[in-house]
Write a protein that holds these residues in place. Structure first.
Motif, short mmCIF file in Angstrom:
data_model
loop_
_atom_site.label_atom_id
_atom_site.label_comp_id
_atom_site.label_asym_id
_atom_site.label_seq_id
_atom_site.Cartn_x
_atom_site.Cartn_y
_atom_site.Cartn_z
N LEU A 1 35.50 63.36 30.10
CA LEU A 1 34.14 63.17 30.61
C LEU A 1 34.12 62.23 31.81
O LEU A 1 33.42 62.50 32.79
N TRP A 2 34.89 61.16 31.77
CA TRP A 2 34.90 60.21 32.88
C TRP A 2 35.60 60.77 34.12
O TRP A 2 35.30 60.36 35.23
N ASN A 3 36.53 61.68 33.92
CA ASN A 3 37.28 62.24 35.06
C ASN A 3 37.01 63.73 35.19
O ASN A 3 37.85 64.48 35.68
N ARG A 4 35.81 64.15 34.79
CA ARG A 4 35.53 65.59 34.70
C ARG A 4 35.70 66.34 36.01
O ARG A 4 36.20 67.46 36.02
N GLU A 5 35.32 65.75 37.12
CA GLU A 5 35.42 66.45 38.40
C GLU A 5 36.87 66.83 38.71
O GLU A 5 37.16 67.97 39.07
N ASN A 6 37.77 65.88 38.57
CA ASN A 6 39.19 66.16 38.83
C ASN A 6 39.78 67.09 37.77
O ASN A 6 40.51 68.02 38.11
N VAL A 7 39.47 66.84 36.51
CA VAL A 7 40.04 67.67 35.44
C VAL A 7 39.60 69.13 35.60
O VAL A 7 40.42 70.05 35.48
N VAL A 8 38.32 69.35 35.90
CA VAL A 8 37.83 70.72 36.08
C VAL A 8 38.53 71.38 37.27
O VAL A 8 38.95 72.54 37.19
N ALA A 9 38.72 70.66 38.35
CA ALA A 9 39.41 71.22 39.52
C ALA A 9 40.84 71.60 39.18
O ALA A 9 41.32 72.68 39.57
N TRP A 10 41.53 70.76 38.43
CA TRP A 10 42.93 71.05 38.09
C TRP A 10 43.02 72.14 37.04
O TRP A 10 43.99 72.91 37.04
N ILE A 11 42.04 72.24 36.13
CA ILE A 11 42.02 73.36 35.18
C ILE A 11 41.84 74.66 35.94
O ILE A 11 42.50 75.67 35.63
N ARG A 12 40.99 74.68 36.95
CA ARG A 12 40.82 75.89 37.78
C ARG A 12 42.14 76.28 38.44
O ARG A 12 42.50 77.46 38.49
N ALA A 13 42.86 75.30 38.96
CA ALA A 13 44.16 75.59 39.59
C ALA A 13 45.13 76.15 38.55
O ALA A 13 45.87 77.10 38.83
N TYR A 14 45.13 75.58 37.37
CA TYR A 14 46.00 76.05 36.29
C TYR A 14 45.61 77.47 35.87
O TYR A 14 46.48 78.32 35.66
N GLU A 15 44.31 77.73 35.77
CA GLU A 15 43.84 79.08 35.41
C GLU A 15 44.29 80.10 36.45
O GLU A 15 44.71 81.21 36.09
N ARG A 16 44.23 79.74 37.74
CA ARG A 16 44.69 80.65 38.79
C ARG A 16 46.18 80.95 38.61
O ARG A 16 46.61 82.10 38.67
N SER A 17 46.95 79.91 38.37
CA SER A 17 48.39 80.07 38.19
C SER A 17 48.69 80.89 36.94
O SER A 17 49.55 81.78 36.96
N LEU A 18 47.99 80.62 35.86
CA LEU A 18 48.19 81.37 34.62
C LEU A 18 47.77 82.83 34.81
O LEU A 18 48.45 83.75 34.33
N GLY A 19 46.70 83.06 35.55
CA GLY A 19 46.26 84.42 35.85
C GLY A 19 47.30 85.19 36.66
O GLY A 19 47.55 86.38 36.40
N GLU A 20 47.91 84.50 37.63
CA GLU A 20 48.96 85.14 38.42
C GLU A 20 50.15 85.49 37.53
O GLU A 20 50.72 86.58 37.65
N LEU A 21 50.52 84.58 36.65
CA LEU A 21 51.63 84.84 35.73
C LEU A 21 51.29 86.00 34.80
O LEU A 21 52.12 86.89 34.58
N ARG A 22 50.07 86.01 34.27
CA ARG A 22 49.63 87.11 33.40
C ARG A 22 49.76 88.45 34.15
O ARG A 22 50.26 89.42 33.61
N GLN A 23 49.31 88.47 35.39
CA GLN A 23 49.35 89.70 36.20
C GLN A 23 50.79 90.16 36.42
O GLN A 23 51.09 91.36 36.30
#
Length: 173
Positions: free
Chosen positions: A144-166
């Motif tokens: 909660l205190w670092n939500r802005e950064n954590v959400v941004a890095w989760i998005r980056a991880y999701e992109r990478s995971l999506g590429e791997l899935r593909q």
């Protein structure tokens, strides 16, 4: 603690005259919490990031550097907001991934209850999910205190995971 930006700003704003605040984050955590998880050499050779600002008292900063060095830590200084970006990527994101992986395994087990997932796992699962045993209350607050950064890095991880899935889905070796 693990988040500094807003905490340092608020602390400096509310410190009474003559009281000095220096943000510090010893990078020596474990998945266990509390005094029982501590040890005599917990900080020995570990990094401790001090997060001074333009308002930080130079003498207080020097005293904190000496204190952490006396505890055996390797002391670094860093802007509090930069600290939150970096730790969001290298600490908070891995915790989020471990928590999400454990939730996914719970979902998988509920879909096919006969699967003995834990009985067939090796060290990889243990190593990957060890940090999921960390304090949920502490991590709730960090997220909660670092939500802005954590959400941004989760998005980056999701992109990478999506590429791997593909790549896996299409059989692209």
């Amino acid at each position: 603690g693990s988040v500094k930006g807003e905490l340092v700003e608020r602390s400096e704003e509310y410190m009474p005259a003559g009281v000095h605040f220096v943000g510090a984050h010893p990078i020596a955590g474990k998945e266990k919490t509390g005094a029982a998880a501590g040890s005599e050499d917990l900080f020995s050779g570990r990094r401790c990031i001090l997060t001074p600002t333009s308002r930080t008292n130079a003498e207080a900063l020097e005293r904190m550097q000496c204190l952490w060095q006396a505890a055996g830590a390797v002391v670094l200084t860093m802007d509090p907001h930069l600290h939150d970006k970096i730790l969001g990527a290298v600490s908070h994101l891995p915790h989020a991934a471990a928590f999400a992986l454990m939730n996914a395994l719970i979902d998988i087990r509920s879909e096919v209850p006969a699967l003995d997932l834990a009985g067939h796992s090796g060290g990889g699962l243990r190593d990957t999910t060890r940090i999921a045993a960390s304090s949920p209350e502490m991590w709730r607050d960090i997220f909660l205190w670092n939500r802005e950064n954590v959400v941004a890095w989760i998005r980056a991880y999701e992109r990478s995971l999506g590429e791997l899935r593909q790549l896996i889905q299409t059989g692209d070796a």
